[in-house]
Design an enzyme around this catalytic site. Structure first.
Site, short mmCIF file in Angstrom:
data_model
loop_
_atom_site.label_atom_id
_atom_site.label_comp_id
_atom_site.label_asym_id
_atom_site.label_seq_id
_atom_site.Cartn_x
_atom_site.Cartn_y
_atom_site.Cartn_z
N HIS A 127 8.93 60.84 -48.98
CA HIS A 127 9.71 59.50 -49.07
C HIS A 127 10.86 59.45 -48.06
CE1 HIS A 127 11.43 62.63 -51.94
NE2 HIS A 127 12.58 62.29 -51.29
N ARG A 208 10.86 73.56 -43.84
CA ARG A 208 10.78 73.80 -45.37
C ARG A 208 10.40 72.23 -45.58
NH1 ARG A 208 13.46 70.67 -49.60
NH2 ARG A 208 13.66 72.21 -51.37
N ASP A 210 9.87 69.47 -48.47
CA ASP A 210 10.39 68.78 -49.64
C ASP A 210 9.40 68.41 -50.55
OD1 ASP A 210 13.08 68.10 -51.23
OD2 ASP A 210 12.29 66.15 -50.85
N GLU A 240 8.62 73.46 -50.85
CA GLU A 240 9.30 73.53 -52.06
C GLU A 240 8.40 73.22 -53.40
OE1 GLU A 240 11.35 69.88 -52.95
OE2 GLU A 240 12.53 71.00 -54.69
N ASP A 323 19.65 73.02 -55.34
CA ASP A 323 18.92 72.24 -56.47
C ASP A 323 18.96 72.83 -57.81
OD1 ASP A 323 17.51 69.88 -55.22
OD2 ASP A 323 16.00 71.25 -54.33
N ARG A 371 27.53 72.43 -54.99
CA ARG A 371 27.38 72.24 -53.37
C ARG A 371 29.06 72.01 -53.01
NH1 ARG A 371 22.92 67.52 -53.68
NH2 ARG A 371 21.08 68.98 -54.69
#
Lengths: 485, 485
Positions: A127, A208, A210, A240, A323, A371
């Site tokens: 997306h 990597r 997503d 992922e 995450d 974070r």
């Protein structure tokens, strides 16, 4: 087909950087934003605030990372994005101006490579965002837009910002801020492939990916691999995927996945009933209920049997990420859980990945708390940091810890012992997750040597040899582990 | 201060291209959009539709432009934008992918320069668009955005797409699709200056500035000029100012403006009462009421006295643009109005600019009609085209027509006569806008020679010399003009 994965990954220790939060450069730089208008670095993070970390800041911390033993960085997204995590991509060809832009990234990449540190980027190709040009054109021009078929539009008008009306297009996870690409459209597919190629040509060492499982178009990831590896056969492609990832780990797609199948039992075993369910429930991994050593052994054996060994060696193993909550907070602040799990992480086959700040004992519940700004030196947990340094150094020193065979030697109650062996090199790792000292005595038939030198941790070790039978006698203090070599 | 403007502009004939509508390349190109999903080229344009013109198409038409005598192109915006006119800039550093991207523009610029054709870009620096990254970040993150001070936010939340709520930020002309920059912010100012520098370094020959009068920050355009000219002293800076532009034409800011003060009386004089008021009322120029020759002479004299001569020679003179109806339609389809006005345009001091398609008699009422696809050859008005070719060729041939002094010789009723003189070179231009033949006889005291060779048009010419007095006797057919050399 013989599966081939990049050798360097087998010997890598990754550091995962969330760019807005790791380091803000102290030296003057040519910035677009000249007056800081971001959140206080040390204040609790918010979902929408920026703290202003940048890639020049990362350059300034390369000494620190190198001393820690890091030789690979996985960056969460760095492309221009109107979100502090930058998963809402606005422009796939532009590094975010706050991070230093493409020029800043060039500097960082060169500086990292000079130190033999690899750099892997986060590719969000399922997306984009509401501001991404091609979607923005659809939003502005409706059915007149030539890019209509790039997305999954159901009806008109689109309502990208007003939740009172149906979005009328597919957003990832139902989120209208994240319009999903129409990967069936060959134009979209080509567009994504060229992005992947562009940055590999630019010099990055891998991608990597997503939520790659969302892209179900046949051959998509195969083509992705082929085109990336055609430019750099050593590029690392890691997906992922939180669950059984055999579908993608057949050698034609990814070199590995983010190994939450390792993280979950390792946390359940080491943190046990300390796990704060609120921090882990309804997530895609399951670090609960608590596991006994035998159950842990079974889970680990299962995961090691799931994929070919060549893939195992290039899995991206982790305990936490942007995450998840951080282990220290999952374990209610219990530092021993972190130490035990880190020992298991750094002695496991595949590349360990340390989530920035975990090495200095940074706590963090679920997003946004996980974070936080990297702490001031005064607030570091020096023992946790020293433990990381030691374990990483040992991993670099002992090939067995990186690419050696993994053999469970003993798993009973709270005690878990395994060996890593590489030719003559034999290393034993033992942990006791219990709150009482543990005395274990067991026959070791799978080793040629009798490792008894304490490389790490504390334990009382002795070998009893009766003929062909070698018995290891091991006394482990409560909540502790060791490495014998 | 001695005013300096670029010499090449004084000798230029511009062609204004609206990129989506001028030419779609016929040769295969590497495109992001591989299947055409744009409007039919020859159908009436719509406000939101794209017709898919591109820069490769312009390259393919460079022969055509060169044969026409064009040696400069003014492009309306080419940067990435979610609008067919591309005034809603999404990215100032990226040429729109549909146009061919930065690579396509590189090709075009090189191809144009090989033919000594200059290229001027449209800079929209007063406002951006809702999708422009920095505004998009404010839209997504509200007061958390570090870019808040880049725009003129009045209150929260912003409503960029829902007209039921106040936009809560300043949009150009009240349009929420066009967030206005906060030019008081030094970061914004620097950002814009660097864009200007970037493309001049890239090789473009100048900037046409959109609504520059909206930017009122002291010194802004002075700095703009200084920084652009520091890179290329010959760069052309022309502002979109429809009215008295003395404020910007003092030599420290623009080299010229889009000369609607020429266009308006020239249309009012040549089209007269044919002017369709609907096409011109409530616009920023006033091609009505009809003018007699004496009134036209006064208006032209006024405009020539308004600015220094060095500026006059680098004004961008025009009869129509994407912002107006085309003259042919303003004049209700009257071709003679177009011919007469074009004669006046191409013999006026300053660089004439021909709005694409005007040279082949393309009609067009107000937007979107004035932005039609360039017509198929079968639909060209060959006479109008030939007239353009001839007049442009004469302009290139006679220095006097470009940089010569302008002297009104006669202006009575429907007849307007002026001279352009450059040293020994003296040229007379005469038009009769009346529907009847005109016979004029007047003393010409300002010329050394007696130009009587018909370079263009038809007329009966004779000179009567009585002592020191030279009388020109001129018979002009109805609705016609001529050039004498």
């Amino acid at each position: 087909m013989e599966i081939q994965t990049p050798d360097w990954v087998k010997h890598a220790v990754f550091y995962q950087i969330f760019p807005d939060r790791f380091a803000r450069s102290k030296h003057p730089q040519k910035r677009i934003l000249t007056t800081a208008r971001w959140e206080d670095w040390n204040a609790m993070p918010t979902l929408q605030g920026y703290k202003g970390g940048d890639l020049w800041g990362v350059i300034e911390q390369l000494d620190y990372l190198q001393e820690l033993g890091i030789n690979a960085i996985y960056f969460t997204p760095i492309f221009q994005s109107a979100s502090n995590h930058r998963y809402h991509t606005h422009d796939y060809y532009t590094v975010d101006p706050m991070l230093g832009g493409n020029a800043g990234f060039r500097e960082l990449l060169d500086a990292a490579h000079e130190r033999n540190i690899k750099v892997v980027l986060d590719g969000v190709f399922n997306h984009s965002s509401r501001g991404f040009f091609f979607f923005h054109d659809v939003l502005e021009n409706g059915p007149h837009s030539p890019w209509v078929n790039w997305f999954k539009v159901h009806d008109w008008p689109l309502s990208a910002y007003n939740g009172d009306f149906p979005a009328n297009y597919e957003g990832w996870d139902g989120n209208r801020a994240l319009p999903v690409f129409n990967h069936e459209n060959p134009e979209v597919r080509e567009y994504i492939m060229e992005i992947a190629e562009y940055w590999i040509k630019f010099g990055v060492d891998g991608w990597r990916l997503d939520v790659p499982f969302e892209i179900k178009v046949p051959g998509f990831w195969q083509e992705f691999r082929d085109r990336v590896k055609a430019i750099n056969p050593d590029a690392y492609i890691v997906g992922e995927v939180w669950t059984d990832a055999r579908e993608w780990l057949d050698g034609t797609q990814f070199d590995g996945v983010m190994n939450y199948l390792f993280a979950a039992p390792t946390i359940a075993f080491t943190a046990g009933d300390r796990v704060d369910i609120e921090q882990v429930q309804d997530r895609s991994y399951h670090p609960y209920p608590p596991l006994f050593a035998s159950e842990y052994a079974q889970k680990i054996t299962d995961v090691l049997e799931l994929y070919p060994w060549e893939i195992q060696l290039t899995q991206l193993n982790l305990l936490a990420s942007h995450d998840t909550a951080r282990l220290l907070s999952i374990a209610g602040g219990d530092r021993a859980s972190v130490e035990l799990a880190t020992l298991l992480l750094l002695t496991f086959p595949g590349a360990p990945s340390i989530y920035y700040g975990d090495e200095v004992g940074l706590p963090g519940r679920l997003d946004p708390d996980s974070r936080r700004g990297f702490p001031l030196e005064a607030n570091w947990d020096r023992e946790i940091l020293e433990l990381h340094r030691q374990l990483i150094a040992l991993r670099h020193e002992y090939t067995a810890l990186r690419t050696g065979k993994y053999e469970v030697l003993f798993a009973e109650g709270t005690v878990y012992v395994f060996a890593r062996t590489w030719g003559e090199e034999e290393v034993i790792v033992a942990v006791n997750v219990g709150t009482e000292a543990a005395h274990s005595n067991f026959v070791v038939s799978k080793l040629r040597s009798q490792p008894s030198k304490l490389l790490f941790g504390s334990a009382e070790v002795s070998w009893n040899n009766e003929g062909e039978s070698h018995q290891l006698d091991l006394r482990l203090p409560p909540r502790s582990g060791c490495i014998l070599g």
